[in-house]
Design a protein around this motif. Structure first.
Motif, short mmCIF file in Angstrom:
data_model
loop_
_atom_site.label_atom_id
_atom_site.label_comp_id
_atom_site.label_asym_id
_atom_site.label_seq_id
_atom_site.Cartn_x
_atom_site.Cartn_y
_atom_site.Cartn_z
N ASP A 30 7.41 48.53 19.51
CA ASP A 30 7.45 47.69 20.70
C ASP A 30 6.89 48.35 21.96
N ASP A 31 6.81 47.53 22.98
CA ASP A 31 5.89 47.63 24.10
C ASP A 31 5.62 49.03 24.64
N SER A 32 6.69 49.73 25.04
CA SER A 32 6.49 51.02 25.70
C SER A 32 7.40 52.04 25.03
N SER A 33 6.82 52.88 24.17
CA SER A 33 7.62 53.79 23.36
C SER A 33 7.12 55.22 23.50
N ALA A 34 8.02 56.17 23.24
CA ALA A 34 7.67 57.59 23.27
C ALA A 34 8.24 58.25 22.02
N ILE A 35 7.45 59.12 21.40
CA ILE A 35 7.80 59.75 20.14
C ILE A 35 7.98 61.25 20.37
N ALA B 74 10.70 39.11 21.79
CA ALA B 74 11.34 39.74 20.64
C ALA B 74 10.54 40.96 20.21
N GLY B 75 11.23 42.02 19.77
CA GLY B 75 10.53 43.21 19.33
C GLY B 75 11.48 44.36 19.12
N GLY B 76 10.92 45.52 18.76
CA GLY B 76 11.76 46.68 18.54
C GLY B 76 11.07 47.76 17.76
N MET B 77 11.85 48.49 16.96
CA MET B 77 11.39 49.62 16.18
C MET B 77 10.69 49.14 14.91
N THR B 78 9.66 49.85 14.50
CA THR B 78 8.98 49.53 13.24
C THR B 78 9.72 50.17 12.06
N PRO B 79 9.79 49.49 10.92
CA PRO B 79 10.38 50.12 9.73
C PRO B 79 9.39 51.02 9.00
N SER B 80 8.13 50.98 9.42
CA SER B 80 7.07 51.72 8.72
C SER B 80 6.71 52.98 9.49
N VAL B 81 7.30 54.12 9.06
CA VAL B 81 6.97 55.42 9.65
C VAL B 81 6.73 56.38 8.50
N SER C 86 19.49 46.96 12.09
CA SER C 86 18.40 46.23 12.73
C SER C 86 17.61 47.13 13.67
N GLY C 87 16.30 46.94 13.66
CA GLY C 87 15.45 47.68 14.58
C GLY C 87 15.15 46.94 15.86
N GLU C 88 15.73 45.75 16.05
CA GLU C 88 15.44 44.96 17.23
C GLU C 88 15.99 45.61 18.49
N VAL C 89 15.23 45.44 19.58
CA VAL C 89 15.63 45.96 20.88
C VAL C 89 15.61 44.80 21.88
N ALA C 90 16.67 44.66 22.65
CA ALA C 90 16.76 43.56 23.61
C ALA C 90 15.73 43.73 24.73
N VAL C 91 15.39 42.62 25.34
CA VAL C 91 14.41 42.62 26.43
C VAL C 91 14.90 43.47 27.59
N ARG C 92 13.98 44.26 28.11
CA ARG C 92 14.23 45.16 29.24
C ARG C 92 15.27 46.24 28.91
N LYS C 93 15.35 46.61 27.63
CA LYS C 93 16.25 47.67 27.19
C LYS C 93 15.46 48.76 26.50
N LYS C 94 16.08 49.95 26.43
CA LYS C 94 15.51 51.06 25.69
C LYS C 94 16.55 51.57 24.69
N VAL C 95 16.08 51.90 23.48
CA VAL C 95 16.96 52.41 22.44
C VAL C 95 16.31 53.64 21.82
N VAL C 96 17.13 54.64 21.52
CA VAL C 96 16.63 55.84 20.84
C VAL C 96 16.95 55.71 19.34
N ALA D 210 12.63 61.67 17.00
CA ALA D 210 13.35 60.78 17.92
C ALA D 210 12.35 59.86 18.60
N VAL D 211 12.65 58.58 18.59
CA VAL D 211 11.72 57.58 19.14
C VAL D 211 12.45 56.74 20.17
N ILE D 212 11.94 56.75 21.40
CA ILE D 212 12.46 55.87 22.44
C ILE D 212 11.65 54.58 22.39
N VAL D 213 12.32 53.49 22.06
CA VAL D 213 11.63 52.19 21.97
C VAL D 213 12.03 51.35 23.17
N GLY D 214 11.05 50.97 23.97
CA GLY D 214 11.32 50.15 25.15
C GLY D 214 10.70 48.77 25.01
#
Length: 975
Positions: free
Chosen positions: A254-259, A301-308, A219-229, A292-296
């Motif tokens: 999702d909302d605030s990400s860095a690539i 609901a939200g998270g990482m995109t499957p389309s890269v 799953s690409g979902e990221v919990a609220v107020r969390k960051k996942v690499v 490497a993608v930091i998804v914040g």
């Protein structure tokens, strides 16, 4: 009462909905016969009254009215817009890869909406008393706490999705690499630098797999107020890098990400609703690469995109051309691959109510493509048979604000070759030609948005496609062009041309910024404004929103709402004067749709009769004051909207419209205003308030910045205008009742704006210091434009004070947004200052126009396009002061030219020609047989059918004469 979550079905069951009006059948003229038809999907009709043709339209030259470019669009504001009122698309013009972004005008996320604070009127009474006592801060605090509802956002108009077209062999030719294998860290993992390094060991992380645009494992979902690499690695050859691989495309993330690519920052995102693209050419290397993608996730609901996907930049051949022909409403891309010439045409047919994509090639059997449908969120794609894809879902904002359900069906029709559906895409092999037909439907119900339409959306789309599939492409195209030209060719503008007109549109804008001269670009921009209105506002459709019909993501800027404190009104300024009267109807429908909830708000919040609306509404037709008092405490939105009803009558003379639609809604607005106004304790005059001057503020006596006062100038001017329109309508309809007498009496007692000690028209009833002297809103000049309270004839001193106000605003940085600059053009035209108006036309193009000619607020906001279009018309023809004024604000920069088909109040259609800055002749077609007053630069004579017409000379530059219906009159200079 605060807004609460509530279902669309249960919401507002007691709402008194307007009786649905039966839309009249539309007529379109073909070569030799008349075809009557009804749109099958959304009731979006092609137009009502056709009116007389503008001169000899068939002999006029529209061939130069093209936007064109030498390269594909790199971003959305470079793509080209097509639309049929209901369905719209943005065409990027790619070669091996094409993206066509889609919109449907009723696709909105849903409730809860802002709700009325019942009983707020008790607190309003206290606030008024405090303002009269000079205690502005205390009053504003009460209004914010006790009257304003909470702002609920995002809850936006949304994209329908995308059509993606890939040429066969694209992966080899363009070096496409889709990243389908990922690893994800734990949900509480910090984004430490080690996890971003290429050599970090992620083998113990969870594995994710992507197939057909979705995560099929993990799953690409990221919990609220969390960051996942998230990490992915891929191998590249030197040959892949040589062909230009270097563009990294992400779906919505999702909302605030860095690539990070190979340990270096490649880009950041802060908008979860739209795709993103980054140039990573310098960071790629042969062999292993690590992304490497930091998804914040900030919220919802939200998270990482499957389309890269990693792609190369398009290798565009020298003969590449991308264009939008305003005369045919067709976007065309022509390009060459491996020696074969291809052409792609895209248009949205108002006749057949489908989006059409046509791909052809010079060599038979050359078309091999894959076609996909996708969307940022809330969608499912399923095939039907061997040549159809369907996409469906329900609009939401990250799973909340469940709104409109939608369905779209895409069918492929080939000439030769083979077509099949595999892996969720339509695959076409070795065809001679390919036609894609897209139909869409939603369950939105304008007559009661909280009770969705009960219809089979898939069946509606299938029925639409079954009907259009019986026609060949050339017939579909010819019918589309004929219907578009029925509206578009009513007006033609020629301002002359220079060599600059030979360049692509983006280069023309660049040359203008470098000091170039390009009057033909002004004419193109003018016609582009008309084109946009035709393309997104036909009878039976939703009105043009803040972005017209075209919006890229799931959370548009300001939700792409209907802002009724200037923006939607500006959208419709060109409708009447630019001979697109029937395109005005969706605006009327929206205003009438606000009446039921507007009555409730008037009663519950203000204890007033009639109806009220504030600074914004949307597809759910809410009318409550909400958000900050700085923008939200402004109960003039409904009254301003009613002005358009009376203007429509003035241009058309439609007494049935006046009686059944204009007068009733003017009465509703006037009822509210009669109850809302109060006597000022010191002057006895009637004033509005507490209210703001839209989005501006002043310095109160306690040195605090305040928004609310009693009797701000714009309120008083709108009220005067509404009362005056009501009185005029009553006179025409011979209504003489107590209500009309009350309106007449109230207008006499109305406090009117004053001139300040510095000679400027005052924005408030007192002279306050201004914290924002260059504010973008010019609210207190409503009486100059779009009002008619102050003209050069009846109030020259007020007009002079208004001009000083504009000069002051501009000297302090005003006009810095697109729509604001457009409004300024109209003001200078009303001041009869042509050169000043033209300066601002040029500034609008230089400072506030995207490469695809969309207005740049910033960001994109369509009102500047419409306001600029209307302003150019206002420079050439005015009729608000009871006379047809020819060339009232002609600038020196347009010394010779002609315009055909503009409309004037009183029921006249006007052609004008001029040379060396002087009128040569004008043709006036009387559509109603009303008396005509014409003002020119110098003495003029009038003839009809070669015979002199008896005239009365009002002054040396003005003549009056009687007209007969459908007769043409020639005004000649120098007589």
């Amino acid at each position: 009462m605060t807004a609460t979550s509530i279902s669309r079905e249960a919401k507002m069951k007691s709402k008194q909905t307007p009786k649905p009006r039966t839309a009249g059948l539309s007529l379109r003229t073909l070569a030799s016969y008349l075809l009557i038809f009804t749109c099958l999907t959304a009731g979006c009709l092609t137009g009502a009254a056709q009116g007389p043709k503008s001169g000899s339209a068939a002999q006029q030259d529209f061939s130069a009215l093209k936007l064109w470019y030498n390269q594909p669009a790199a971003k959305w504001t470079e793509a080209l817009a097509v639309g049929n009122g209901r369905l719209g698309a943005m065409v990027f013009g790619g070669t091996t890869l094409e993206r066509i972004q889609l919109n449907e005008d009723t696709l909105w996320a849903g409730p809860p909406v802002p709700e009325d604070r019942v009983g707020a009127y008790e607190h309003i009474t206290k606030a008024r008393k405090l303002i009269f006592e000079g205690k502005y801060s205390e009053a504003q605090g009460i209004m914010q706490r006790q009257v304003m509802g909470p702002r609920i956002s995002p809850r936006s108009y949304q994209t329908l999705g995308d059509i993606r077209i890939s040429m066969a062999g694209e992966e080899k030719a363009a070096g496409t690499v889709a990243l389908t294998k990922w690893r994800r860290g734990g949900e509480d993992d910090p984004a430490d630098s080690k996890q971003l390094k290429p050599d970090f060991d992620d083998s113990n992380w969870k594995e994710l797999m992507v197939r057909n645009g979705k995560f099929t494992k993990g799953s690409g979902e990221v919990a609220v107020r969390k960051k996942v690499v998230f990490r992915s690695s891929f191998e590249l050859t030197a040959e892949q890098l040589r062909v230009g691989l270097g563009t990294l495309n992400f779906g919505p993330i999702d909302d605030s990400s860095a690539i990070f690519l190979n340990g270096k920052l490649a880009g950041q995102t802060n908008n979860w609703s739209k795709p993103h693209s980054f140039n990573v050419t310098k960071q790629l290397r042969p062999g292993k690469n690590v992304l490497a993608v930091i998804v914040g996730n900030v919220g919802g609901a939200g998270g990482m995109t499957p389309s890269v996907v990693l792609r190369s930049a398009p290798n565009v051949d020298p003969s590449y051309r991308r264009q939008l022909d305003l005369d045919t409403a067709i976007a065309t891309t022509a390009f060459e691959i491996d020696g074969t010439r291809y052409k792609r045409e895209v248009f949205a047919s108002p006749v057949d109510q489908v989006l059409v994509v046509r791909l052809t090639a010079e060599e038979p059997g050359s078309i091999s493509v894959e076609v996909a449908l996708d969307r940022p969120d809330d969608f499912e794609v399923k095939p039907v048979g061997n040549d159809i894809l369907t996409m469906f879902g329900q609009a939401s904002q990250k799973g909340e604000h469940k709104g409109v359900k939608y369905h779209t069906t895409l069918q492929a029709k080939t000439e030769g070759g083979v077509v099949e559906v595999k892996d969720g895409k339509i695959a076409v092999a070795e065809a001679d030609a390919l036609t894609l037909l897209l139909a869409a439907a939603t369950d939105y119900n304008f007559d009661n948005p909280y009770e969705p339409l009960d219809r089979d959306l898939a069946r509606s789309c299938a029925k639409q496609l079954a009907t259009v599939s019986k026609k060949d492409f050339e017939r579909i195209k010819a019918d589309h062009i004929a219907e578009h030209r029925r509206l578009f060719r009513r007006v033609n503008l020629d301002l002359g041309s220079t060599r600059a007109a030979e360049k692509p549109t983006d280069e023309r804008l660049g040359a203008l910024r470098s000091g170039g001269d390009d009057p033909a670009l002004v004419a193109l921009y003018f016609q582009f404004g008309r084109y946009l209105l035709i393309s997104c506002s036909r009878p039976g459709c939703m009105p043009s929103n803040l972005q017209g019909l075209w919006s890229e993501g799931l959370a548009a800027p300001w939700n792409a709402d209907y802002h009724v404190n200037i923006n939607i009104q500006m959208n419709y300024w060109p409708a009447e004067v630019c001979n697109l009267s029937e395109c005005h109807d969706p605006f009327f429908k929206l205003a009438e749709g606000l009446v039921p909830l507007g009555r409730k708000t008037a009663r519950d919040v203000y204890n007033c009769r009639g109806f009220v609306a504030h600074h914004t509404t949307d597809a759910w037709l809410h009318t409550t004051p909400f958000g900050s008092v700085g923008y939200g405490m402004w109960p003039m939105g409904a009254a301003w909207c009613t002005q358009h009803f009376m203007e429509h009558y003035r241009f058309t003379g439609d007494k049935k419209f006046l009686k059944t639609r204009a007068y009733p809604i003017l009465k509703e607005a006037s009822l509210f205003l009669l109850d809302w106004l109060v006597e000022h304790p010191r002057t006895g005059k009637l004033v509005s308030g507490p209210s703001n001057s839209p989005e501006n503020k002043f310095e109160a006596p306690d040195r605090r910045y305040i928004n609310l006062s009693m009797g701000p100038s714009m309120d008083q001017e709108i009220i005067w205008d509404t009362f005056t329109n009501l009185i005029e309508a009553a006179e025409i309809l011979r209504i003489k009742d107590d209500f009309v007498k009350q309106v007449i009496a109230a207008r006499e007692k109305l406090a009117l704006p004053k001139i300040g000690s510095d000679g400027r028209l005052m924005e408030w009833s007192e002279e306050f210091a201004e914290p924002s002297p260059g504010h973008r809103h010019m609210s207190h000049l409503f009486a100059v434009h779009p009002g008619r309270q102050y003209t050069t004839r009846n109030a020259p001193e007020m007009l002079a004070a208004a001009q000083k106000s504009i000069e002051f605003r501009l000297s302090h940085g005003g006009g810095h947004t697109g729509w604001s600059r457009a409004w300024i053009i109209n003001f200078w035209a009303r001041f009869l200052q042509g050169d000043k108006a033209q300066e601002n036309v040029k500034a609008l193009l230089i400072k506030s126009t995207h490469p695809n000619l969309f207005d740049n607020h910033p960001p994109f906001q369509i009102d500047g396009n419409y306001g600029g279009c209307a302003g150019i018309a206002e420079m050439l023809l005015q009729s608000h002061a009871g006379e047809i004024h020819l060339l009232p604000a002609l600038p020196k920069a347009w010394p010779t030219g002609k315009v055909k088909g503009l409309r004037a109040r009183g029921g006249f259609e006007v052609d004008i020609a001029w040379q060396d800055g002087e009128l040569t002749s004008a043709t006036i077609r009387s559509l109603l047989g009303n008396p005509c007053t014409v003002r020119t630069q110098s003495a003029a004579g009038v003839t009809s059918d070669g015979k002199a017409v008896e005239t009365t000379v009002a002054d040396k530059n003005t003549v009056e004469f009687a007209t007969k219906k459908n007769r043409t009159y020639l005004v000649s200079a120098g007589n």
